[in-house]
Scaffold this active site. Structure first.
Site, PDB file in Angstrom:
ATOM      1  N   THR A  20       3.872   7.702  14.351  1.00 46.33           N
ATOM      2  CA  THR A  20       3.636   6.919  15.565  1.00 46.33           C
ATOM      3  C   THR A  20       2.146   6.713  15.793  1.00 46.33           C
ATOM      4  OG1 THR A  20       5.687   7.706  16.560  1.00 46.33           O
ATOM      5  CG2 THR A  20       4.000   6.894  18.057  1.00 46.33           C
TER       6      THR A  20
ATOM      7  N   GLU B 230       7.474  15.947  16.288  1.00 46.44           N
ATOM      8  CA  GLU B 230       8.064  15.692  14.977  1.00 46.44           C
ATOM      9  C   GLU B 230       7.409  16.618  13.953  1.00 46.44           C
ATOM     10  OE1 GLU B 230       9.374  11.963  12.184  1.00 46.44           O
ATOM     11  OE2 GLU B 230       7.338  11.910  13.018  1.00 46.44           O
TER      12      GLU B 230
ATOM     13  N   CYS C 276      12.433  10.731   8.496  1.00 49.65           N
ATOM     14  CA  CYS C 276      12.101  10.350   9.872  1.00 49.65           C
ATOM     15  C   CYS C 276      13.308  10.446  10.792  1.00 49.65           C
ATOM     16  CB  CYS C 276      11.495   8.953   9.905  1.00 49.65           C
ATOM     17  SG  CYS C 276      12.526   7.666   9.192  1.00 49.65           S
TER      18      CYS C 276
ATOM     19  N   GLU D  80       8.208   1.111  12.070  1.00 43.71           N
ATOM     20  CA  GLU D  80       9.288   2.098  12.036  1.00 43.71           C
ATOM     21  C   GLU D  80       8.588   3.444  11.968  1.00 43.71           C
ATOM     22  OE1 GLU D  80      11.253   4.979  11.210  1.00 43.71           O
ATOM     23  OE2 GLU D  80      11.523   4.209   9.168  1.00 43.71           O
TER      24      GLU D  80
ATOM     25  N   GLY E  63       1.020   3.992  13.576  1.00 43.31           N
ATOM     26  CA  GLY E  63       1.628   2.750  14.019  1.00 43.31           C
ATOM     27  C   GLY E  63       0.866   2.120  15.163  1.00 43.31           C
TER      28      GLY E  63
ATOM     29  N   LYS F  77       0.858  -1.188   0.000  1.00 43.63           N
ATOM     30  CA  LYS F  77       0.000   0.000   0.000  1.00 43.63           C
ATOM     31  C   LYS F  77       0.897   1.241   0.000  1.00 43.63           C
ATOM     32  CE  LYS F  77      -2.703   3.286   2.238  1.00 43.63           C
ATOM     33  NZ  LYS F  77      -2.153   4.446   1.529  1.00 43.63           N
TER      34      LYS F  77
END
Length: 495
Positions: free
Chosen positions: A244, A398, A300, A265, A247, A189
């Protein structure tokens, strides 16, 4: 290297189809819906891309499972699989300019990077895994007489690979190369922002000889296609690179479905520590700016926090600000451009919003404006927020853009504490002229990779990943194969 007008002419001639790639052929979405993918440098639509949904995921996963059970790939010998993957690497290089242009247009990436780094690097990683296949051995356990116990690594089955937009082809290859090498089927994807090179990769994989169903590419919205893959009970593992927040959702999906393995990751807020024994501050300034402003900061592992000892802070900051001001922001198809646009208006808006908040928490903000006269509002000038408190929101969040924050510290111990003072732990940098300090401080920095006197060190032979909210998956190196295999013991009693 072509000139900017030559690349522009090549871009005008490109006609990407935008169809999904399922079971070895191009197909429209089951709903017939499409989504435009837009060039952030021009605002122009590059292609209408199939907007897949749960039905398309079911088709791709079913094809992947059939292919796996048939053994057309999973039971091929290692050297046979290696030959196909090597042919795919050859085809990537044979179509280098096309793939590089797709990634540059789709994501605003500099053409000098996609042609020299991303696409050749993708082919090299694929070939590295192909060449490793006949060099990886199983084990024989120490049993008593009359017994033989072997330990082998078996492919898991169907892998869902969900990849981000900042390195579209290369991130896909990071996942696909080890997963395919060990015999799995994969449903890929791509990001809805940058699907085009992944779709072309599906075609090239079939041309290279990958059996139908072994690789499908299903573009679409993350909350639809990504969630469908995460919840699918016939997917054996998910490998994910992204935020995150997303994730954590994949962990939730796995727990609510079939307890599939999830390899994450995720985000980063990496620090680069500069100690006061450094003498070549020009080299440090070049390294620090490269560590944050490469790919417009959309990396990242970008070293987005500078932690510098007071003795060299003023001199280094002067050099950093001069280098930052000299960066040329503009057309990513112009080889003279230092930095292109952010991937989308939405990303640029988010970055500038964080900069506005951060300016109130810094002694000074230099840069961060929209590039004057740019074709779209995706062009944001690189920014430095000087002397920010380590606990400030801008120092903990981030940004995923060209934004550097600086922290001045007095001692080595304080530098380590500040560098380790976020919930992320993906990467770190360290500059020092003292070898003993280098080893001591590097050991104390909590990060998956510590780059000493260099920038964001990376190679296919070493693992990449982090700790904490940066996730726990590891890409690259032979260790990446572990994610896509399970240990199997075969015990034979013969006496």
């Amino acid at each position: 290297m072509k000139t900017a007008p030559e690349w522009a002419a090549a871009a005008a001639a490109q006609r990407p189809a935008g169809l999904a790639w399922i079971d070895g052929r191009p197909v429209p979405s089951s709903s017939g819906r499409t989504r435009p993918t837009v060039d952030p440098a021009t605002g122009q639509v590059i292609a209408e891309v199939a907007e897949c949904d749960e039905r398309d995921v079911d088709l791709a996963v079913d094809a992947a499972r059939r292919a796996f059970l048939s053994g057309s790939w999973s039971r091929q010998g290692p050297r046979d699989r290696a030959a196909v993957l090597s042919r795919l690497a050859d085809l990537i290089l044979a179509n280098l300019d096309e793939l590089a242009l797709l990634d540059s247009r789709d994501g605003g990436k500099r053409i000098v990077d996609t042609t020299a780094i991303d696409i050749p690097g993708s082919a090299a990683i694929l070939r590295w895994y192909a060449e490793s296949l006949d060099k990886v051995y199983g084990e024989v356990a120490p049993t008593g007489p009359g017994d033989l116990a072997t330990v082998t690594r078996e492919p898991l089955g169907v892998i869902a690979a969900v990849v981000p937009w900042n390195y579209p082809l290369e991130m896909a290859i990071w996942k696909l190369a080890p997963a395919l090498a060990v015999g799995n089927s994969v449903v890929l994807k791509p990001s809805e922002e940058t699907p085009l090179s992944a779709l072309r990769l599906g075609e090239l994989a079939t041309e290279a000889g990958l059996p139908d169903g072994v690789l499908s590419v299903v573009p679409g919205d993350g909350p639809v296609v990504g969630q469908a893959l995460g919840r699918h009970t016939d997917v054996d593992a998910v490998t994910f690179t992204g935020s995150t927040q997303v994730g954590k959702l994949f962990q939730l999906y796995a727990g609510e479905s079939n307890m599939k393995q999830v390899w994450l990751e995720c985000g980063g807020k990496s620090a680069v520590v500069v100690l006061d024994d450094v003498t070549d501050l020009d080299a440090v300034a070049a390294g620090v700016t490269g560590g944050i402003f490469t790919n417009a900061g959309q990396v990242c592992s970008a070293t987005s926090r500078l932690v510098v000892q007071r003795g060299v802070a003023e001199a280094l900051t002067e050099r950093l600000l001069a280098r930052t001001a000299a960066i040329t922001v503009g057309n990513p198809l112009d080889p003279a451009t230092d930095m292109g646009p952010l991937v989308s208006i939405g990303q640029a808006t988010q970055v500038r919003s964080l900069l506005t908040d951060g300016a109130a928490e810094a002694a000074a903000l230099v840069g961060g404006e929209l590039e004057p006269g740019a074709a779209t509002e995706c062009f944001v000038r690189p920014a430095v927020l000087v002397d920010v408190a380590p606990t400030a929101r801008i120092a903990q969040t981030e940004v995923f853009g060209p934004v550097l924050v600086t922290h001045v510290v007095d001692t080595e111990e304080e530098a380590i504490a500040v560098a380790n003072g976020t919930p992320y732990a993906l990467a770190a940098g360290l500059w020092t002229d003292d070898l003993r300090r280098a080893h001591r401080v590097a050991a104390a920095l909590r990060a998956g990779t510590v780059s000493v006197n260099c920038v964001d060190a990376l190679d296919v032979s070493t693992p990449f990943g982090g700790f904490g909210l940066s996730g726990y998956g590891r890409d690259l190196s032979l260790h990446a194969m572990d994610k896509f295999t399970g240990l199997k013991t075969t015990w034979v009693h013969y006496g």
